[in-house]
Design a protein around this motif. Structure first.
Motif, mmCIF file in Angstrom:
data_model
loop_
_atom_site.group_PDB
_atom_site.id
_atom_site.type_symbol
_atom_site.label_atom_id
_atom_site.label_comp_id
_atom_site.label_asym_id
_atom_site.label_seq_id
_atom_site.Cartn_x
_atom_site.Cartn_y
_atom_site.Cartn_z
ATOM 1 N N ALA A 23 0.299 -0.880 0.026
ATOM 2 C CA ALA A 23 -0.481 -0.440 0.064
ATOM 3 C C ALA A 23 1.103 1.266 -0.041
ATOM 4 N N VAL A 24 2.086 1.713 0.836
ATOM 5 C CA VAL A 24 2.845 2.617 0.736
ATOM 6 C C VAL A 24 3.687 2.507 -0.715
ATOM 7 N N THR A 25 3.686 1.379 -1.535
ATOM 8 C CA THR A 25 4.694 1.919 -2.748
ATOM 9 C C THR A 25 3.246 2.465 -3.597
ATOM 10 N N GLN A 26 1.914 1.844 -3.737
ATOM 11 C CA GLN A 26 0.703 2.441 -4.390
ATOM 12 C C GLN A 26 0.901 3.775 -3.960
ATOM 13 N N ALA A 27 0.838 4.101 -2.903
ATOM 14 C CA ALA A 27 0.128 5.648 -2.450
ATOM 15 C C ALA A 27 1.586 6.278 -2.958
ATOM 16 N N THR A 28 2.836 6.650 -3.015
ATOM 17 C CA THR A 28 3.874 6.766 -3.496
ATOM 18 C C THR A 28 3.370 7.278 -4.710
ATOM 19 N N LEU A 29 3.650 5.804 -5.874
ATOM 20 C CA LEU A 29 3.863 6.110 -6.940
ATOM 21 C C LEU A 29 2.266 7.039 -7.539
ATOM 22 N N LYS A 30 0.533 6.847 -6.941
ATOM 23 C CA LYS A 30 0.175 7.926 -6.618
ATOM 24 C C LYS A 30 0.488 8.849 -6.724
ATOM 25 N N LYS A 31 1.109 9.242 -5.709
ATOM 26 C CA LYS A 31 1.253 10.895 -6.108
ATOM 27 C C LYS A 31 2.525 11.254 -6.735
ATOM 28 N N LEU A 32 3.777 10.646 -7.031
ATOM 29 C CA LEU A 32 4.166 10.626 -7.933
ATOM 30 C C LEU A 32 3.941 10.644 -8.837
ATOM 31 N N ASN A 33 3.111 10.188 -9.644
ATOM 32 C CA ASN A 33 2.600 10.029 -10.766
ATOM 33 C C ASN A 33 1.250 11.713 -10.937
ATOM 34 N N GLU A 34 0.504 12.275 -9.610
ATOM 35 C CA GLU A 34 -0.014 13.368 -9.474
ATOM 36 C C GLU A 34 1.188 14.713 -9.664
ATOM 37 N N GLU A 35 1.987 14.418 -9.128
ATOM 38 C CA GLU A 35 3.622 15.528 -9.690
ATOM 39 C C GLU A 35 4.190 15.675 -10.941
ATOM 40 N N TYR A 36 4.667 14.415 -11.377
ATOM 41 C CA TYR A 36 4.641 14.142 -12.744
ATOM 42 C C TYR A 36 4.375 15.350 -13.698
ATOM 43 N N GLU A 37 2.799 14.697 -13.228
ATOM 44 C CA GLU A 37 1.883 15.029 -14.862
ATOM 45 C C GLU A 37 1.184 16.644 -14.568
ATOM 46 N N ALA A 38 1.229 16.776 -13.279
ATOM 47 C CA ALA A 38 1.031 18.196 -12.781
ATOM 48 C C ALA A 38 2.749 19.342 -13.056
ATOM 49 N N TYR A 79 4.616 18.615 -15.982
ATOM 50 C CA TYR A 79 5.247 18.144 -17.258
ATOM 51 C C TYR A 79 3.848 18.382 -18.282
ATOM 52 N N GLY A 80 2.560 17.664 -17.470
ATOM 53 C CA GLY A 80 1.923 17.746 -18.770
ATOM 54 C C GLY A 80 1.522 16.554 -19.482
ATOM 55 N N PHE A 81 1.929 15.406 -18.903
ATOM 56 C CA PHE A 81 1.355 14.378 -20.026
ATOM 57 C C PHE A 81 2.053 13.361 -18.783
ATOM 58 N N LYS A 82 1.499 11.790 -18.894
ATOM 59 C CA LYS A 82 2.111 10.549 -17.496
ATOM 60 C C LYS A 82 3.786 9.966 -18.043
ATOM 61 N N PHE A 83 3.675 9.706 -16.407
ATOM 62 C CA PHE A 83 4.995 9.255 -16.474
ATOM 63 C C PHE A 83 5.649 7.711 -17.478
ATOM 64 N N VAL A 84 6.352 8.112 -18.239
ATOM 65 C CA VAL A 84 6.524 6.514 -18.960
ATOM 66 C C VAL A 84 7.921 5.373 -19.399
ATOM 67 N N VAL A 85 8.367 4.303 -18.607
ATOM 68 C CA VAL A 85 9.714 4.581 -18.730
ATOM 69 C C VAL A 85 9.479 2.963 -18.592
#
Length: 192
Positions: free
Chosen positions: A121-136, A138-144
């Motif tokens: 759950a911690v990893t999932q919550a962190t990824l959700k937060k980081l996805n939101e930061e990244y998209e805010a 850069y304006g698009f999804k993080f791709v790796v």
């Protein structure tokens, strides 16, 4: 207990000579996720001697995106990829496996029963937060290109790219990684 068949690509001969645009799109989506600007370009460039050549053409096409695609189309291509840690129901079977779900869960593709094989759950919550930061930012999804790494190993990669990159560099990285993902998927599908 019966398992769903793993995804597969039609023969390159079919793609070159008989595939409708819909058939072609379904095949390309297995490699690149649903990205209509890529599909349109690749369909017009047929025939291909092998799927690897189709990916090579995509790589060349995406290497100069400003020449080949509008900004909106570039964003459509990047945003075709699911978020790291996205809801399982929104992931393709190959994305499920790439993001750390078991092959059995990917075959089921049932969002209630599929569980991450190593995440918590911690990893999932962190990824959700980081996805939101990244998209805010850069304006698009993080791709790796995950390349089999557990999602918790992707967290520092996301943090680094949020802190130390530019929109232009991130767009280039996203398109480069999309090609790496497609090459890896092709290898996993055992197709030349």
């Amino acid at each position: 207990m019966m398992h769903a068949a793993p995804p597969s690509l039609p023969s390159i001969e079919f793609i070159n000579t008989q595939a409708t645009l819909k058939d072609f799109s379904e095949a390309v989506t297995l490699l690149f996720e649903p990205a209509p600007p890529i599909v349109k370009h690749l369909y017009a460039k047929r025939p291909y001697p092998a799927y690897s050549a189709l990916i090579d053409e995509t790589s060349a096409f995406l290497a100069t995106p400003d020449k080949n695609l509008t900004l909106e189309e570039q964003l459509d291509v990047i945003n075709a990829h699911p978020r790291i840690g996205a809801a399982k129901a929104n992931l393709s079977a190959l994305s499920l496996i790439e993001q750390g779900y078991t092959a059995e869960d990917a075959a089921k593709k049932v969002d209630e029963t599929a569980t991450p094989s190593t995440d918590d759950a911690v990893t999932q919550a962190t990824l959700k937060k980081l996805n939101e930061e990244y998209e805010a930012k850069y304006g698009f999804k993080f791709v790796v290109f995950v390349n089999g790494r557990p999602r918790n190993v992707i967290i520092p990669v996301m943090e680094e790219r949020i802190a130390n990159s530019t929109k232009e560099q991130e767009m280039k990285t996203a398109m480069t990684d999309m090609v790496l993902i497609a090459r890896d998927r092709l290898k996993k599908l055992n197709v030349a």
